[in-house]
Design a protein around this motif. Structure first.
Motif, short mmCIF file in Angstrom:
data_model
loop_
_atom_site.label_atom_id
_atom_site.label_comp_id
_atom_site.label_asym_id
_atom_site.label_seq_id
_atom_site.Cartn_x
_atom_site.Cartn_y
_atom_site.Cartn_z
N ASN A 364 0.95 -1.35 -0.06
CA ASN A 364 -0.08 0.14 -0.24
C ASN A 364 1.16 1.02 -0.06
O ASN A 364 1.29 1.72 1.09
N THR A 365 1.39 1.93 -1.11
CA THR A 365 2.12 2.86 -1.05
C THR A 365 1.37 4.20 -1.00
O THR A 365 2.11 5.15 -0.42
N HIS A 366 0.22 4.16 -1.13
CA HIS A 366 -0.57 5.52 -0.81
C HIS A 366 -0.39 5.61 0.68
O HIS A 366 0.01 6.88 1.13
N ARG A 367 -0.50 4.73 1.58
CA ARG A 367 -0.31 4.80 3.06
C ARG A 367 1.02 5.27 3.47
O ARG A 367 1.07 5.99 4.20
N VAL A 368 1.98 4.70 2.94
CA VAL A 368 3.46 4.83 3.32
C VAL A 368 3.84 6.43 2.78
O VAL A 368 4.75 6.89 3.58
N GLU A 369 3.23 6.66 1.60
CA GLU A 369 3.47 7.95 1.27
C GLU A 369 3.19 9.09 2.15
O GLU A 369 3.64 10.38 1.95
N THR A 515 1.33 1.98 11.29
CA THR A 515 1.68 3.43 11.83
C THR A 515 3.26 3.52 12.25
O THR A 515 4.05 4.44 12.12
N GLU A 516 3.83 2.28 12.84
CA GLU A 516 4.96 2.24 13.40
C GLU A 516 6.07 1.26 12.45
O GLU A 516 7.00 1.88 12.25
N MET A 517 5.52 0.30 11.81
CA MET A 517 6.44 -0.54 11.33
C MET A 517 6.98 0.37 9.85
O MET A 517 8.13 -0.07 9.60
N PRO A 518 6.19 0.93 9.10
CA PRO A 518 6.81 1.82 7.90
C PRO A 518 8.00 2.73 8.55
O PRO A 518 9.08 2.68 7.63
N LYS A 519 7.91 3.15 9.67
CA LYS A 519 9.01 3.95 10.00
C LYS A 519 10.08 3.44 10.39
O LYS A 519 11.37 3.76 10.19
N ALA A 520 9.94 2.25 10.98
CA ALA A 520 11.16 1.40 11.47
C ALA A 520 11.81 1.07 10.17
O ALA A 520 12.95 0.78 10.29
N GLY A 550 10.75 2.60 1.65
CA GLY A 550 11.90 3.26 1.28
C GLY A 550 13.02 2.51 2.05
O GLY A 550 14.11 3.40 2.05
N GLY A 551 13.02 1.27 2.45
CA GLY A 551 13.99 0.78 3.32
C GLY A 551 14.83 0.01 2.20
O GLY A 551 14.38 -0.60 1.28
#
Length: 635
Positions: A364-369, A515-520, A550-551
């Motif tokens: 879901n690239t819309h969410r992580v963007e 909410t947290e996993m994409p940031k990590a 983006g990891g």
């Protein structure tokens, strides 16, 4: 259906129509046309239009000047190489619902109406190589079959119906092709692209001025946007929410592509095959007038409900081993199963499933963007290396239970030694246990009252217990090998369950997936993946999630990785523990290379592997399969 009356047309004549401005190109184009084989009983004609006020005006003039049923409008710089081209057209036009055939088209025009910004299909010289090199995004080289599209490129447009070209709107040289595609469809005909085992034509693609392109794009939007922009799908698709699985990615993707998405709450396990649960869903199907049901993973009760209601059940399998796939409902006629793992898909076919397709996962690239990184996030998640996932440290997976014979334990230990840390793309554990060992382990598990599944003793032991025990040993060894480095482990297991105390490994609890996993993932220099061995060939969801955020992804080798990505460009892989530690150390020192790979990985996932693209592909496949049986497709 609209358009010129076919009865008044010569149904044994082809007419080639060219708007020309260059004599050299014109002569070369005509040379190729003269080499074409003409079916017996048919004739050909060629009309060239010079000095036309616009493409639509020139094509309209030629259309009215010829009574040929089959008209081929083509650019002067298109050279037809397939000598039996006219036979191919006749074969396709035997279907009276097809109004126009193109070489390249788009299944769904992008919201800005720019054809090359959408997912395109077709074939042209060099396309396959360009796609492999990522020089041509969002293009599927179509080698076989026929694909229905919203619009085709004007390089070649073959018709069997006369529908006026909109010269009243398009008095220049842009958007005439997209407009005509919509006019043909508006008249009640289909527009298609034909797959080509070898490319039938050469297109020199002479560049023309695009000074008025924006003008005609706006004209097109003003007159046609209601036909494609956020237009709901004709069918209603129901997504059941269960007590055990509440995944919002598929409903979100359905909404993005314009589907009329229905939700219902079924208070049961996703793996239920209870008739009362099937009846509950069947009632929801009827009450909401659903035309199809779609789920993440395979739900036996959903297959039963859809079979009762006579509507398609679309299951996109994300897990392996997917135990519910061993249920008797698998072979029901309404099932359309899309599996992320090729080998698991093959198993379903072998067990008698009728409609099974390979469908890799997505993100879901819309969410992580929309992710915003704060200073607190930097302090909380910044690290050199991270692993997010289960350790499978539950004793339930140990396979050294009291009661197992020494001979069986020795056999199990030998298989685990062969599995752990060997990522060569081969299946190291299926059908490895002897019948005696299976019987011995099953007896102990039954005595202890362990949960039994659809799988039978062998599959249950090998793909559930043996696989997860191997995963535990691999993940613990990975942590030991990377001890002393700046590494974070995020896992749901409690401190007691983890049972580890390895220097340099910082252990944290479970992260929120949304909410947290994409940031990590974004703030870790290196994100590790260790695939559960029961996933024999597929690429797990973790890899897509890392790249979408983006990891930088460093994963064990899986056979399907090279089908989707370029190793060393989009992500990195390891085949052994030694290679894992070497690459961790290398990429920690070579930041520029690491960041380049992370950026490339993010781009390819955003372009090709989004949920909306995958869901659209699933719906298209099911629609085409339904049409083969004379049913209306769900698109």
């Amino acid at each position: 259906m609209g358009g010129r009356d076919p009865v008044c047309m010569n149904d044994h004549q082809f007419c080639f129509i060219l708007c020309v401005s260059d004599e050299v190109y014109q002569e070369e184009c005509l040379t190729y046309l003269r080499t074409l084989e003409v079916p017996e009983g048919y004739t050909t004609d060629i009309l060239t239009i010079g000095g036309a006020e616009s493409m639509c005006a020139g094509y309209n003039a030629a259309m009215h000047a010829s009574d040929a049923k089959y008209k081929i409008y083509l650019h002067q710089d298109v050279f037809i190489r397939e000598r039996r081209f006219l036979y191919e057209l006749l074969d396709l036009f035997a279907d009276p619902t097809i109004g126009m055939i193109g070489m390249v088209g788009t299944e769904r025009l992008s919201d800005d109406a720019v054809m090359w910004n959408g997912q395109r299909v077709g074939a042209f010289l060099g396309a396959e190589e360009m796609v492999k090199k990522d020089q041509l995004s969002d293009f599927e080289v179509l080698r076989e079959g026929v694909r229905e599209v919203q619009a085709v490129d004007g390089l070649l447009m073959a018709t069997q119906v006369d529908v006026p070209w909109r010269e009243d709107l398009f008095d220049g040289w842009d958007f005439y092709d997209v407009s005509q595609s919509f006019e043909i469809r508006k008249a009640g005909y289909r527009v298609v692209v034909k797959g080509q085992p070898w490319v039938w034509y050469r297109h020199d693609a002479v560049t023309v001025g695009l000074g008025d392109y924006e003008k005609y794009r706006q004209i097109f939007l003003d007159h046609y946007s209601d036909q494609f922009l956020k237009k709901p799908l004709k069918k209603r698709i129901l997504y059941p929410l269960t007590a055990s699985i509440r995944n919002w990615e598929i409903p979100y993707a359905l909404k993005l592509i314009g589907a009329e998405t229905l939700l219902c709450d079924i208070r049961c396990s996703a793996a239920s095959n209870d008739q009362s649960d099937a009846d509950q869903l069947a009632r929801a199907i009827r009450e909401q007038h659903a035309d199809a049901v779609m789920t993440h993973d395979y739900y036996p009760f959903a297959a039963m409900a859809c079979d009762e209601c006579g509507i398609p059940y679309l299951s996109w399998v994300w897990d392996s081993l997917q135990e519910a796939l061993y249920d008797d409902s698998l072979t029901m006629e309404q099932n359309y199963i899309f599996d992320f793992d090729k080998l698991q898909a093959a198993d379903s076919v072998a067990r008698g499933a009728g409609h099974v397709y390979h469908m890799p996962l997505a993100a879901n690239t819309h969410r992580v963007e929309q992710m915003v990184i704060s200073a607190e996030d930097e302090r909380k998640y910044r690290c050199d290396i991270s692993f997010i996932g289960s350790l499978y440290s539950d004793p339930y997976y140990e396979l050294n239970e009291d009661g197992i014979s020494p001979e069986t334990q020795k056999e199990v230990d030998g298989i685990l030694e062969d599995i752990v840390g060997h990522w060569d793309g081969r299946d190291h554990f299926t059908d490895r246990l002897s019948d005696a060992a299976v019987k011995d382990i099953a007896a102990v598990l039954e005595e202890k009252g362990c949960w039994r599944t659809y799988l039978g003793d062998r599959r249950y032991i090998e793909q559930t217990k043996l696989s997860r025990r191997a995963a535990y040993l691999e993940r613990m060894e990975m942590l030991r090998r990377l001890s002393g480095r700046d590494m974070c482990l995020y896992t749901w297991e409690t401190e007691k369950e983890r049972g580890i105390d390895i220097p340099g490994i910082k252990i944290f609890g479970e992260l929120d997936y949304l909410t947290e996993m994409p940031k990590a993932y974004y703030l870790s220099k290196i994100n590790l993946n260790v695939t559960l061995p029961s996933i024999r060939s597929g690429v797990p969801l973790r890899i897509f999630d890392i790249m979408a955020a983006g990891g930088f992804a460093l994963t064990n080798y899986q056979p399907e990785i090279e089908d989707l990505f370029v190793i060393g460009r989009d992500l990195e892989v390891y085949h052994s523990f030694e290679e894992l530690t070497d690459k961790v150390d290398y990429y920690l020192l070579h930041e520029r290379e690491r960041l380049r790979i992370a950026v490339n990985g993010n781009k390819i996932v955003s372009r090709r592997y989004t949920y909306e693209k995958r869901v659209r592909e699933i719906l298209h496949i099911v629609s085409e399969e339904q049409k083969k049986t004379g049913k209306a497709g769900i698109l």
